[in-house]
Design a protein around this motif. Sequence first.
Motif, PDB file in Angstrom:
ATOM      1  N   ASP A   1     -36.380  27.390 -18.540  1.00 35.04           N
ATOM      2  CA  ASP A   1     -37.096  26.524 -19.649  1.00 35.04           C
ATOM      3  C   ASP A   1     -36.130  26.128 -20.668  1.00 35.04           C
TER       4      ASP A   1
ATOM      5  N   PHE B   1     -45.033  26.918 -25.866  1.00 35.67           N
ATOM      6  CA  PHE B   1     -43.834  27.152 -24.193  1.00 35.67           C
ATOM      7  C   PHE B   1     -44.389  27.914 -23.373  1.00 35.67           C
TER       8      PHE B   1
ATOM      9  N   SER C   1     -42.344  14.183 -17.563  1.00 34.63           N
ATOM     10  CA  SER C   1     -41.861  14.412 -18.207  1.00 34.63           C
ATOM     11  C   SER C   1     -41.416  16.142 -18.532  1.00 34.63           C
ATOM     12  N   GLY C   2     -40.907  16.243 -19.493  1.00 42.11           N
ATOM     13  CA  GLY C   2     -40.566  18.308 -19.237  1.00 42.11           C
ATOM     14  C   GLY C   2     -40.930  19.122 -18.407  1.00 42.11           C
ATOM     15  N   THR C   3     -42.561  18.603 -19.058  1.00 45.24           N
ATOM     16  CA  THR C   3     -43.281  19.587 -18.028  1.00 45.24           C
ATOM     17  C   THR C   3     -43.721  18.956 -16.397  1.00 45.24           C
TER      18      THR C   3
ATOM     19  N   GLN D   1     -35.632  13.445 -23.318  1.00 47.14           N
ATOM     20  CA  GLN D   1     -36.081  13.015 -24.560  1.00 47.14           C
ATOM     21  C   GLN D   1     -36.177  13.851 -25.922  1.00 47.14           C
ATOM     22  N   LYS D   2     -35.396  14.557 -25.331  1.00 39.31           N
ATOM     23  CA  LYS D   2     -34.173  16.370 -26.463  1.00 39.31           C
ATOM     24  C   LYS D   2     -33.018  16.015 -27.018  1.00 39.31           C
TER      25      LYS D   2
ATOM     26  N   THR E   1     -39.443  25.704 -28.602  1.00 36.99           N
ATOM     27  CA  THR E   1     -39.218  24.731 -30.123  1.00 36.99           C
ATOM     28  C   THR E   1     -40.509  24.918 -31.005  1.00 36.99           C
TER      29      THR E   1
HETATM   30  C1  LIG Z   1     -40.641  19.663 -25.038  1.00 30.57           C
HETATM   31  C2  LIG Z   1     -40.331  20.477 -23.997  1.00 30.57           C
HETATM   32  C3  LIG Z   1     -41.212  20.785 -22.974  1.00 30.57           C
HETATM   33  C4  LIG Z   1     -42.107  20.174 -23.160  1.00 30.57           C
HETATM   34  O1  LIG Z   1     -41.925  18.475 -22.210  1.00 30.57           O
HETATM   35  P1  LIG Z   1     -42.287  17.335 -22.377  1.00 30.57           P
HETATM   36  O2  LIG Z   1     -41.290  17.084 -21.439  1.00 30.57           O
HETATM   37  O3  LIG Z   1     -43.289  17.263 -23.856  1.00 30.57           O
HETATM   38  O4  LIG Z   1     -43.319  17.346 -20.507  1.00 30.57           O
HETATM   39  C5  LIG Z   1     -41.546  21.800 -22.451  1.00 30.57           C
HETATM   40  N1  LIG Z   1     -40.328  23.262 -22.907  1.00 30.57           N
HETATM   41  C6  LIG Z   1     -39.728  22.699 -24.209  1.00 30.57           C
HETATM   42  C7  LIG Z   1     -39.142  23.694 -24.790  1.00 30.57           C
HETATM   43  C8  LIG Z   1     -39.906  21.701 -25.061  1.00 30.57           C
HETATM   44  O5  LIG Z   1     -39.487  22.126 -25.913  1.00 30.57           O
END
Ligand SMILES: *Cc1c(COP(=O)(O)O)cnc(C)c1O
Length: 384
Positions: free
Chosen positions: A173, A94, A67-69, A198-199, A147
Amino acid sequence: MVELDPFVRERLLTPGPTPVLGAAQLASLDRSVYHRSPAFDKIFLECRSLLGGIFGTSEAPLILTASGTGAMEAAMVNLTGPGDRVLCVNAGKFGERWVDLARRYGCDVLEIKVPLGEPADPDRLREALSQPSGTPWRAVFLQANETSTGVYQDVPALADAVRSTSGALVVVDAISSLCAHSMCMDHWGLDCVVGGSQKGFGIPPGLAFVALSPRAWSSLSSRPRFYFDLAVERKVQSRGQTSSTPASSLVQMLHVALGRLSEMGVDVVVRQHERRRSMVHRAVKALGLDLFARKGHSAAVTAIDVGPAEDAIQLLNAAERRGCLFAGGQMESVRKRMIRFSHLGFVDTLDVLSGLCALELALAEVRGSTPLGLGVGAAMQEVL
Ligand SMILES: *Cc1c(COP(=O)(O)O)cnc(C)c1O
């Protein structure tokens, strides 16, 4: 109250996951591509190259199964070592994640806490970084788009503040800002940019992206790492491979989605996000609600402050019953007041209008009698 529509279907207006592009969904069903094959290598390399266009960097970003993290953690473990002095901008949920990550990995962290609803002030960074001290700054971590508050921070100005006062690496990020805001990694002098599937990319969660500058590549830390060893990944990914099994069906989906985005052109994609933002802003005003962000409004998500008279949770539930899913506030302090209306990714004009319709119906339901169509009408002015 009128009978609820039994045909109701879910419309996802949350800032991740975002609606999945139909054509990409079909690509995920194709089981014919084995991940250790030339056909996969080709798809993978094309994805990396198209991502480079969106990141604004000449060296193609790496694709991780995470995932993004995961990409945030990869940035942290590859670019810092224990005891390194780092600055983390915390403008919300975040930003707090950068602080937690850096502390967990034993960095010497200076947290710059920004009032919720505001972007970081470049002068504050300049001031903090130019304080005399024995150890040099290793890196500065920040969000492009916070976010949790709907704030977009002025990345080029913040990067400039860092680079003019220190030799710190600039780590951004951009998970929820990619595709909604322009990103010029090379031109803005950023050293690391991370993204997530997924964004803005219209595919499900599971892939994360990370790009490093030549400066960052030449100063990787010596911290032990295995899954997120970016130097190892860089070597295998140059051949269109990954060191362990990738989420290959997501890569196939990404390929289709990136193809669509590149057909449209990044500038058009960004402009459309800006237009969606204007639509929602107009409606929010017309409905007598407020924007949570006071400055630096995100083109990916609008955080709506419903005020003390309304209960955001009640409104979210009412909108969901009408078929529209928004996100609520992530911080306890704003949970009762915030609705996060996402307009990120593969969302079209009518999706935004449907979202506004659902919001307006929810308000009418909760407030009792109220004139209908004010918000939607105002938003429509933006698209005529
Ligand atoms: C969604 C998001 C994350 C986290 O991403 P995950 O895919 O949930 O791990 C981190 N930073 C920002 C700015 C986000 O919008």
